[in-house]
Design an enzyme around this catalytic site. Structure first.
Site, PDB file in Angstrom:
ATOM      1  N   PRO A 287     -10.765   1.008   1.079  1.00  0.00           N
ATOM      2  CA  PRO A 287      -9.790   1.787   0.321  1.00  0.00           C
ATOM      3  C   PRO A 287      -8.401   1.721   0.955  1.00  0.00           C
ATOM      4  CG  PRO A 287     -11.810   3.037   0.627  1.00  0.00           C
ATOM      5  CD  PRO A 287     -11.932   1.820   1.492  1.00  0.00           C
ATOM      6  N   GLU A 288      -7.384   1.615   0.116  1.00  0.00           N
ATOM      7  CA  GLU A 288      -6.020   1.596   0.618  1.00  0.00           C
ATOM      8  C   GLU A 288      -5.463   3.018   0.641  1.00  0.00           C
ATOM      9  OE1 GLU A 288      -3.622  -1.755  -0.440  1.00  0.00           O
ATOM     10  OE2 GLU A 288      -5.359  -2.979  -0.956  1.00  0.00           O
TER      11      GLU A 288
ATOM     12  N   ARG B   8      -8.341 -12.279   6.902  1.00  0.00           N
ATOM     13  CA  ARG B   8      -8.288 -11.649   5.584  1.00  0.00           C
ATOM     14  C   ARG B   8      -7.841 -12.668   4.541  1.00  0.00           C
ATOM     15  NH1 ARG B   8      -7.665  -6.110   5.824  1.00  0.00           N
ATOM     16  NH2 ARG B   8      -8.131  -6.173   3.594  1.00  0.00           N
TER      17      ARG B   8
ATOM     18  N   LYS C  45      -4.760   5.169   6.218  1.00  0.00           N
ATOM     19  CA  LYS C  45      -6.158   5.153   5.796  1.00  0.00           C
ATOM     20  C   LYS C  45      -6.990   6.223   6.503  1.00  0.00           C
ATOM     21  CE  LYS C  45      -5.845   0.222   4.783  1.00  0.00           C
ATOM     22  NZ  LYS C  45      -6.408  -1.132   4.978  1.00  0.00           N
TER      23      LYS C  45
END
Length: 264
Positions: free
Chosen positions: A2-3, A254, A52
């Site tokens: 989740p951002e 990433r 976060k």
């Protein structure tokens, strides 16, 4: 993962659901049993997010720190509380509602100095009123690292994940491989202001709307029930602006997506 907008959305929800009243805290799974006992029955003072990280603050200068990681999630429920299902790390019950937390990377009780230590290592969060973008600019303007890597470094900017990283760079025509020190001050200011606006939309609607209205047509989103993106998870698809095929590579472990024509 989740951002940042997701954590701010949760903080807003938990603030409205529990703040100002004693709450019951337990750990049906057992892994948070000692922590739950430390705050059980205390008044829930409020909830806030920084990047976060989610903080539940309790009377007595204690805070529960939650980092959802890849698999963490909260599930809200109405009272009377149902029997816990699955591996519930923390159950929080107020006067009118409750929530279960499953699968977080971190769920721990912290003292004020420990909370301060977490906040000290985080960069400014575009969703916080006290955010100082100068701190991020100081890091970016001196760095030889690619801007695509810097934007994912939570010590530079807190709350940015892979989607916002890919999309804000596209929206400003910046090649993600550009060294931070080659980003102009004007470019940084424009990106920061865009992140503030885009992430606020994410908090309000619960999803990331990143495509401008004039481009929000044509090919569907990368996943069902998700808004369209410009480049995120669109490798090989035509760019929504110029038609060039979207590229993908790895950057520090990433996935990185960009348009080689729009982001020269």
């Amino acid at each position: 993962m989740p951002e940042g907008h997701t954590l701010h959305r949760l903080a807003r929800l938990h603030q409205s659901s529990f703040a100002g009243e004693p709450v019951r805290v337990s750990s049906p799974q057992g892994r948070f049993a000692d922590g739950a006992a430390a705050v059980d029955g205390r008044v829930f003072l409020g909830a806030e997010a920084w990047g976060k990280h989610l903080l539940h603050r309790y009377e007595g200068d204690l805070a529960v720190h939650v980092h959802l990681g890849l698999y963490g999630a909260f599930t809200e429920f109405a009272l009377p509380a149902p029997e816990p299902v699955g591996q519930v790390r923390m159950r929080l019950i107020g006067a009118h509602t409750g929530t279960d937390l499953r699968g977080p990377t971190a769920c721990e009780v912290l003292t004020p100095p420990e909370v301060d230590a977490i906040e000290a290592r985080l960069g400014p969060d575009p969703l916080r009123a006290d955010a100082d973008p100068e701190r991020a600019w100081a890091r970016i303007s001196r760095s030889a690292m690619p801007i695509g890597a810097l934007l994912l470094d939570q010590a530079v900017v807190a709350g940015i994940g892979n989607v916002y990283r890919a999309e804000v760079l596209f929206r400003h025509g910046i090649d993600p491989h550009t060294p931070g020190r080659r980003i102009s001050r004007e470019q940084w200011d424009a990106m920061w202001n865009d992140l503030v606006a885009l992430m606020a939309v994410g908090v309000e609607h619960g999803v990331m709307h990143v495509v401008r209205p004039e481009h929000d047509t044509g090919a569907p989103s990368y996943a069902e029930n998700r808004p369209r993106t410009y480049v995120y998870r669109r490798v090989g698809d035509p760019c929504r602006v110029c038609g060039t095929r979207v590229l993908r590579s790895d950057m520090k472990g990433r996935n990185l997506f960009w348009c080689p024509e729009c982001q020269r």
